[in-house]
Design an enzyme around this catalytic site. Structure first.
Site, mmCIF file in Angstrom:
data_model
loop_
_atom_site.group_PDB
_atom_site.id
_atom_site.type_symbol
_atom_site.label_atom_id
_atom_site.label_comp_id
_atom_site.label_asym_id
_atom_site.label_seq_id
_atom_site.Cartn_x
_atom_site.Cartn_y
_atom_site.Cartn_z
ATOM 1 N N HIS A 178 0.694 -1.209 0.095
ATOM 2 C CA HIS A 178 -0.046 0.158 -0.030
ATOM 3 C C HIS A 178 0.811 1.134 -0.040
ATOM 4 O O HIS A 178 2.350 1.060 -0.208
ATOM 5 C CB HIS A 178 -1.022 -0.036 1.188
ATOM 6 C CG HIS A 178 -0.306 -0.038 2.426
ATOM 7 N ND1 HIS A 178 0.217 0.981 2.975
ATOM 8 C CD2 HIS A 178 -0.578 -0.947 3.516
ATOM 9 C CE1 HIS A 178 0.591 0.616 4.258
ATOM 10 N NE2 HIS A 178 0.239 -0.474 4.683
ATOM 11 N N HIS A 206 4.234 1.346 2.053
ATOM 12 C CA HIS A 206 5.252 0.706 1.722
ATOM 13 C C HIS A 206 5.880 1.440 0.532
ATOM 14 O O HIS A 206 7.003 1.646 0.325
ATOM 15 C CB HIS A 206 4.656 -0.461 1.042
ATOM 16 C CG HIS A 206 3.939 -1.560 2.313
ATOM 17 N ND1 HIS A 206 2.742 -2.041 1.966
ATOM 18 C CD2 HIS A 206 4.472 -1.839 3.589
ATOM 19 C CE1 HIS A 206 2.454 -2.491 3.085
ATOM 20 N NE2 HIS A 206 3.457 -2.631 3.880
ATOM 21 N N CYS A 229 2.511 -10.683 21.883
ATOM 22 C CA CYS A 229 1.398 -10.309 20.732
ATOM 23 C C CYS A 229 1.586 -10.873 19.869
ATOM 24 O O CYS A 229 2.583 -10.921 19.103
ATOM 25 C CB CYS A 229 1.390 -8.615 20.830
ATOM 26 S SG CYS A 229 0.587 -7.984 19.306
ATOM 27 N N CYS A 260 -1.454 -3.891 23.481
ATOM 28 C CA CYS A 260 -0.306 -3.706 22.364
ATOM 29 C C CYS A 260 -0.642 -2.534 21.901
ATOM 30 O O CYS A 260 -1.618 -2.147 21.252
ATOM 31 C CB CYS A 260 -0.198 -4.915 21.345
ATOM 32 S SG CYS A 260 0.365 -4.269 19.846
ATOM 33 N N HIS A 306 -1.815 -2.980 18.129
ATOM 34 C CA HIS A 306 -3.045 -3.797 17.753
ATOM 35 C C HIS A 306 -4.306 -3.571 18.441
ATOM 36 O O HIS A 306 -5.265 -4.133 18.572
ATOM 37 C CB HIS A 306 -2.580 -5.421 17.693
ATOM 38 C CG HIS A 306 -1.633 -5.881 16.358
ATOM 39 N ND1 HIS A 306 -0.286 -5.497 16.613
ATOM 40 C CD2 HIS A 306 -2.105 -6.042 15.268
ATOM 41 C CE1 HIS A 306 0.335 -5.915 15.497
ATOM 42 N NE2 HIS A 306 -0.556 -6.152 14.712
ATOM 43 N N LYS A 352 -3.384 5.411 11.546
ATOM 44 C CA LYS A 352 -2.275 4.899 10.575
ATOM 45 C C LYS A 352 -2.826 4.262 9.482
ATOM 46 O O LYS A 352 -3.779 3.278 9.753
ATOM 47 C CB LYS A 352 -1.469 4.067 11.422
ATOM 48 C CG LYS A 352 -0.145 3.634 10.497
ATOM 49 C CD LYS A 352 0.644 2.675 11.235
ATOM 50 C CE LYS A 352 1.841 1.898 10.410
ATOM 51 N NZ LYS A 352 2.193 0.661 10.987
ATOM 52 N N LYS A 412 -3.428 -2.389 6.738
ATOM 53 C CA LYS A 412 -4.214 -3.402 5.963
ATOM 54 C C LYS A 412 -5.118 -3.672 7.264
ATOM 55 O O LYS A 412 -6.450 -3.959 7.154
ATOM 56 C CB LYS A 412 -3.521 -4.678 5.786
ATOM 57 C CG LYS A 412 -4.532 -5.681 5.039
ATOM 58 C CD LYS A 412 -5.081 -5.080 3.848
ATOM 59 C CE LYS A 412 -6.130 -6.039 3.043
ATOM 60 N NZ LYS A 412 -6.672 -5.400 2.079
HETATM 61 N N1 MSP Z 1 8.974 -7.162 7.954
HETATM 62 C C1 MSP Z 1 8.920 -6.139 8.804
HETATM 63 C C2 MSP Z 1 10.281 -5.518 8.492
HETATM 64 C C3 MSP Z 1 11.474 -6.242 8.610
HETATM 65 S S1 MSP Z 1 12.824 -5.374 8.192
HETATM 66 C C4 MSP Z 1 14.207 -6.202 8.570
HETATM 67 C C5 MSP Z 1 7.923 -5.169 8.764
HETATM 68 N N2 MSP Z 1 7.078 -5.170 7.654
HETATM 69 S S2 MSP Z 1 5.841 -4.257 7.127
HETATM 70 O O1 MSP Z 1 5.254 -4.730 6.019
HETATM 71 O O2 MSP Z 1 4.953 -4.125 8.305
HETATM 72 O O3 MSP Z 1 6.637 -2.843 6.823
HETATM 73 C C6 MSP Z 1 6.766 -1.795 7.583
HETATM 74 C C7 MSP Z 1 7.349 -0.626 6.937
HETATM 75 O O4 MSP Z 1 6.350 -0.394 5.917
HETATM 76 C C8 MSP Z 1 7.341 0.630 7.664
HETATM 77 O O5 MSP Z 1 8.351 0.573 8.602
HETATM 78 C C9 MSP Z 1 7.316 1.649 6.790
HETATM 79 O O6 MSP Z 1 8.501 1.386 6.086
HETATM 80 C C10 MSP Z 1 6.251 0.955 5.830
HETATM 81 N N3 MSP Z 1 4.852 1.505 6.253
HETATM 82 C C11 MSP Z 1 3.793 0.851 6.389
HETATM 83 N N4 MSP Z 1 2.790 1.436 6.912
HETATM 84 C C12 MSP Z 1 3.044 2.935 6.640
HETATM 85 C C13 MSP Z 1 2.601 4.026 6.859
HETATM 86 N N5 MSP Z 1 1.220 3.897 7.213
HETATM 87 N N6 MSP Z 1 3.274 5.242 6.632
HETATM 88 C C14 MSP Z 1 4.462 5.150 6.469
HETATM 89 N N7 MSP Z 1 4.881 4.026 6.283
HETATM 90 C C15 MSP Z 1 4.618 2.688 6.318
HETATM 91 O O7 MSP Z 1 7.647 -4.226 9.668
#
Ligand code: MSP
Length: 640
Positions: free
Chosen positions: A19, A22, A127, A144, A147, A296, A299
């Site tokens: 999304h 990411h 969690c 948490c 969550h 935030k 998903k």
């Molecule tokens: N798999 C772990 C990361 C492991 S790295 C060794 C993880 N994955 S995640 O799919 O949850 O991705 C988190 C990251 O996605 C955040 O740190 C950020 O880079 C990005 N984001 C996810 N949602 C976001 C927002 N709403 N806003 C900004 N960035 C976001 O954590």
């Protein structure tokens, strides 16, 4: 010689589609990587997917797929999306890659042999959503914080990494390297975690509970904790320990993450590296969240923005520009489509687009489509500081980009654009064109403007690579050449007189707000807009959902939430629910009406208000349509 540059994004969980959150992090990585190539650095950009752990197993089960089939499918969605967004990564790592698994095993064995991994029984608050244990202090109202659910108490024997042994070292390291974690607020956050005793890190999960992971090399009954596995991607992805890439790039490693994963990156990762005898990464760059209406984007909250929808509707460079211009790196930002439209119309269509087409149109009109030759004498007075403004913009841009201040870097470019627009007004080429005696001055003015545009196009390259190329082409330059090198942008007068220019074009069409009535909700993905019919369930499962008739007693707005209404309802007892329908409904529309509510949904706290149920509504293009009953019915009557 410029130092090599190595940039990474988090490897994303494959439990959901990519999304906007990411996409933002990955675009930032692309932008900063392109910026370093402006400095002629050799760059390497790693991204990928995190594919082990409970979350993935649960997501695969939901889709009736095996974990491997599931991770293959979702991982390819991420890998396929990035080129669509003009993101040029060098390598895409998956934690299920054999090369990665081998590195994880090697590091585990090394730390185990050195005595920093031990076996012990542990009871803690776990969690499942985060796949980690929490300390009491980290919980908010015993829940948490991510969550909003109470963690389970789990007791089991596990392997632990002696992270506590490195606490003193880490504190000192952070103090000695003040910009190790940046912006500063996140460095302070890590230092504040480190004020409390650190404790050791549980790095295994018994196979009786989880099999989808990397087996510990020293105990086949356990798999590796997903974070210990995932963090190692940053070195396995570039060929640790002996690969040339590792040797060249690891000393220059920089990570980009959002604040949600600060602790694993700011604490677990450096201590793991230290224990394994590997040099510590150079910088951790932390950004804030993209929020939708105060919460935030995620998903699990069902409020994600689809990057491809935005690209397809508005164009990739508009999308990239908006993200970089709108968010101050490090702070949260609210995503709203109105803001994107406003920025497109004012900054892109008006300021930049108009300047570009005006200058090209004047060149075509006054100098049969060629870059005019200039006479140094005629330049006197007609440069009006444009050269020094350009150099100032390049300097400011470079300084800001080095600090990840993308917003400031873009403001520097737009300040220069505005100076160029003023230069046109002051020099009034259309007046100069009228007199024979001022032809040389006219040539100087047009030449300066074309030169200014050359510099703007170079500076736009990291954020808007397509636009930069188009501008180059229309300035008669070769877009295949690295026109964006900073040394070339710091030199005034590189545009070649005599070049024939192609016809001008409109860089950014204005978005007609009357025609583009894309409701914000249309961009925000909901389960309905995926429109795929969900997997079959049994009647027994459906009967678990308790649907009742509710009479609406009172409706209030929710402060600071444009979309939410607070409803007081009667279902045989009084309840309060929060519904995201404020854009389509008012108190007058609803009070006295009967609606359908799920009454046994776990209460959720939304902006401090506990919502004790959820109303049903159809998800339509123009917003929600509330489901009502066609005859007066007793409040609380069950719906089957
Ligand atoms: N798999 C772990 C990361 C492991 S790295 C060794 C993880 N994955 S995640 O799919 O949850 O991705 C988190 C990251 O996605 C955040 O740190 C950020 O880079 C990005 N984001 C996810 N949602 C976001 C927002 N709403 N806003 C900004 N960035 C976001 O954590």
């Amino acid at each position: 010689m410029t130092e090599p540059f190595y940039i990474t994004t988090p490897i994303y969980y494959v439990n959901a589609k990519p999304h906007l959150g990411h996409a933002y992090t990955t675009i930032v990585a692309d932008v900063i990587c392109r910026f370093h190539s402006m400095q002629k650095a050799e760059t390497y950009f790693l991204t990928g997917t995190d594919e082990h752990g409970d979350k993935v197993v649960r997501a695969a089960k939901k889709e009736h797929e095996t974990p491997m089939v599931y991770v293959d499918r979702i991982s390819s969605l991420f890998k396929g999306l990035w080129p669509e967004l003009n993101i040029k990564f060098n390598s895409f790592i998956r934690t299920t890659d054999l090369a990665h698994v081998t590195v994880v095993e090697k590091i585990l064995q090394k730390i185990y042999d050195s005595g920093d991994i031990y076996f012990s029984e542990y009871e803690g608050l776990y969690c499942y959503g985060c796949e980690r244990f929490y300390t009491e202090r980290e919980l908010v109202d015993r829940k948490c914080p991510d969550h909003e659910s109470e963690p389970a108490t789990i007791k089991e024997s596990n392997y632990f990494f002696k992270m506590s042994a490195y606490q003193g070292w880490l504190i000192e390291y952070i103090h000695n390297h003040p910009d190790f974690i940046r912006p500063e607020r996140y460095k302070n956050e890590v230092l504040s975690f480190l004020k409390e005793p650190l404790g050791d890190l549980c790095i295994s999960r018994p196979k009786t509970r989880l099999q989808w992971g990397i087996t510990l090399p020293f105990d086949k009954n356990y798999v590796t904790y997903v974070w210990f596995d995932a963090l190692l991607n940053y070195i396995s992805g570039i060929g640790f320990p002996d690969g040339g890439l590792f040797k060249k790039f690891w000393p220059h490693a920089q990570h980009i993450i959002a604040k949600d994963i600060l602790k694993p990156h700011g604490i677990y990762w450096p201590t793991m590296l230290k224990a394994a005898g590997i040099p510590i990464y150079k910088h951790l760059n932390v950004h804030g969240y993209w929020n939708i209406d105060q919460s935030k984007m995620s998903k699990s909250l069902g409020n994600v923005v689809e990057p491809l929808q935005l690209k397809n509707r508005y164009g990739i460079d508009v999308f990239r520009y908006f993200l970089m211009r709108e968010m101050v790196f490090g702070l949260d930002s609210i995503f709203h489509i109105d803001a994107l439209i406003k920025r497109t119309n004012s900054d892109l269509a008006n300021d930049l687009g108009n300047l570009f087409s005006r200058v090209l149109a004047m060149t075509h009109k006054y100098f049969p489509a060629t870059v005019p030759e200039t006479d140094p004498k005629a330049e006197q007075g007609f440069q009006s500081g444009l050269k020094s403004d350009a150099l100032k913009a390049v300097e400011e841009f470079e300084k800001s980009m080095c600090r990840f201040s993308f917003q400031k870097a873009l403001i520097a470019i737009w300040d220069f654009i505005s100076k160029m627009n003023k230069y046109i007004d002051v020099t009034a080429p259309w007046v100069l064109a009228k007199k024979k005696s001022s032809q040389k001055q006219l040539a100087a003015v047009i030449n300066n403007l074309l030169e200014g545009l050359r510099i703007v196009s170079g500076l736009l390259y990291p954020v808007m690579p397509d636009t930069a190329m188009t501008m180059q082409k229309h300035l008669g330059l070769d877009p295949e050449k690295p026109f964006y090198h900073l040394d070339g942008l710091k030199t005034w007068k590189k545009i070649t007189p005599g070049i024939v220019l192609p016809k001008s074009i409109i860089l950014f069409p204005r978005i007609d707000t009357k025609k583009d009535n894309t409701p914000h909700g249309d961009i925000v993905d909901s389960d309905a807009s995926i429109s795929k019919i969900k997997p079959e369930i049994t009647l027994e499962t459906f009967n678990k959902v308790d649907l009742r008739v509710a009479t609406v007693l009172r409706v209030d707005t929710v402060p600071k939430a444009k979309k939410l209404l607070k409803l007081e309802i009667d279902i045989g007892e009084k309840r309060t629910i929060i519904a995201g329908i404020a854009e389509n409904y008012t108190s007058e529309d609803l009070v006295g009406r009967q609606i359908i509510v799920i009454v046994n949904l776990k209460p959720a706290k939304i902006l401090g208000i506990v919502s004790q149920g959820m109303m049903l509504a159809a998800v339509e293009e123009n917003g929600p349509v509330v489901a009502t009953l066609d005859k007066k019915t007793k409040p609380g009557a069950p719906i089957r």
